[in-house]
Scaffold this motif. Structure first.
Motif, PDB file in Angstrom:
ATOM      1  N   GLY A 187       0.812  -1.217   0.000  1.00 50.64           N
ATOM      2  CA  GLY A 187       0.000   0.000   0.000  1.00 50.64           C
ATOM      3  C   GLY A 187       0.841   1.260   0.000  1.00 50.64           C
ATOM      4  O   GLY A 187       1.949   1.280   0.547  1.00 50.64           O
ATOM      5  N   THR A 188       0.344   2.318  -0.644  1.00 57.65           N
ATOM      6  CA  THR A 188       0.983   3.627  -0.580  1.00 57.65           C
ATOM      7  C   THR A 188       0.035   4.597   0.107  1.00 57.65           C
ATOM      8  O   THR A 188      -1.180   4.497  -0.027  1.00 57.65           O
ATOM      9  CB  THR A 188       1.322   4.182  -1.985  1.00 57.65           C
ATOM     10  N   LEU A 219       5.417   3.759   1.503  1.00 65.74           N
ATOM     11  CA  LEU A 219       5.102   2.509   0.820  1.00 65.74           C
ATOM     12  C   LEU A 219       5.330   1.400   1.832  1.00 65.74           C
ATOM     13  O   LEU A 219       6.378   1.375   2.497  1.00 65.74           O
ATOM     14  CB  LEU A 219       6.028   2.335  -0.382  1.00 65.74           C
ATOM     15  N   ILE A 233      -0.204   2.205  -7.246  1.00 63.62           N
ATOM     16  CA  ILE A 233      -0.453   0.818  -6.885  1.00 63.62           C
ATOM     17  C   ILE A 233      -0.923   0.071  -8.121  1.00 63.62           C
ATOM     18  O   ILE A 233      -1.801   0.535  -8.848  1.00 63.62           O
ATOM     19  CB  ILE A 233      -1.519   0.709  -5.772  1.00 63.62           C
ATOM     20  N   GLY A 262      -2.792  -4.045  -5.456  1.00 63.43           N
ATOM     21  CA  GLY A 262      -2.000  -4.134  -4.237  1.00 63.43           C
ATOM     22  C   GLY A 262      -0.889  -5.156  -4.305  1.00 63.43           C
ATOM     23  O   GLY A 262      -0.262  -5.454  -3.291  1.00 63.43           O
ATOM     24  N   GLY A 264       3.634  -1.910  -5.635  1.00 62.78           N
ATOM     25  CA  GLY A 264       3.495  -0.512  -5.243  1.00 62.78           C
ATOM     26  C   GLY A 264       4.761   0.258  -5.553  1.00 62.78           C
ATOM     27  O   GLY A 264       5.864  -0.296  -5.496  1.00 62.78           O
TER      28      GLY A 264
END
Length: 280
Positions: A62-63, A74, A147, A151, A154
């Motif tokens: 995830g970002t 990140l 992304i 997911g 990233g």
């Protein structure tokens, strides 16, 4: 003291543990909620230790961007199954990891030890915080996050500009987005060839020298051949040398230079981070 349904509900709300685990802890603690919660934590640590050697290659990359793009992180958090990775509890844990990294925490696994134990106990899986990256924007910079594959991949990338006006230019924002797409798709290992470790370069050279076509050739011819092969190697693994994914007649460097010329400025890629779920 007899364990009541109300006590079980209250302790479950406090700990998010399973019903049978909660009931057993309350019985062992004589109905004392605080003691039962501590027992659950201790048992959770034991469970986490037992699960820590199980393979965790699913999860989420995830970002998270904060303060109007001034900070971006990140994170990769792994689970054993995709099913757990899609649960609200797991997503909330990933958010907690990101929040700690955004705040500048360099020991997020230690800071969130209790939360990690709790989610391991709840899910019954080995959960691990695998890696994190944090970019803080300084000067006339632009940070872009991306992304890919829901997911699975990233990216963070930071561009630097000579002028504040360039950093606010939509063309530069578009460039940053394109470079993020490039990183996601082409998976560069380094920014440029100066960052490639010397031992990697020497290993590549040694491999190329084994080419039967070079056997018995003069040293000058061999060295020229090695230079050409290394150029191709850098074109594969170094971001600035890669062929642009949106136009194979251009390199990434040429794309950056074209935008810089249009803006009348100097623009450069400062750094990037790319996490692929479960990959090195």
């Amino acid at each position: 003291m007899a364990v009541t349904t109300e006590m079980v509900k209250k302790l479950r709300a406090m700990t998010n543990a399973g019903m049978m685990d909660v009931k057993r802890a309350l019985e062992d603690a004589g109905g004392d909620l605080d003691k039962a919660a501590q027992l659950l934590r201790e048992r959770g640590i034991a469970k986490a230790d037992k699960k820590s050697d199980r393979v965790a290659k699913e999860g989420v990359v995830g970002t998270y961007v904060h303060h109007n793009g001034k900070l971006a992180v990140l994170v990769e958090v792994n689970s054993e199954t995709d099913f757990v990775a899609k649960t609200d509890g797991f997503k909330a844990f990933v958010d907690a990891v990101a929040a700690r990294v955004l705040a500048g925490d360099e020991n997020v696994a230690g800071s969130l030890k209790d939360e990690l134990v709790a989610i391991v106990s709840t899910t019954g899986e080995n959960i691990r915080i695998r890696r994190t990256a944090r970019f803080a924007r300084t000067g006339n910079a632009v940070i872009e996050s991306y992304i890919h594959m829901g997911g699975k991949v990233g990216v963070l990338v930071e561009l630097t500009c000579g002028k504040a006006a360039s950093a606010a230019d939509p063309a530069v924002a578009g460039l940053a987005h394109d470079i993020a797409l490039q990183i996601a798709a082409a998976a560069p290992r380094w920014l440029d060839q100066t960052q490639v470790p010397s031992e990697i370069v020497e290993s590549e050279k040694a491999l190329y020298r084994q080419d039967p076509k070079l056997a018995g050739k003069p040293d000058k011819i061999v060295e020229n051949a090695l230079t050409g092969k290394l150029r191709k190697f850098y074109g594969d693994v170094c971001l600035v040398n890669q062929v642009f994914v949106k136009d194979d007649k251009l390199t990434v460097t040429q794309v950056v230079e074209a935008t810089a010329k249009a803006c009348g400025d100097k623009i450069a890629i400062r750094r990037f981070a790319r996490f692929q779920l479960g990959a090195a």
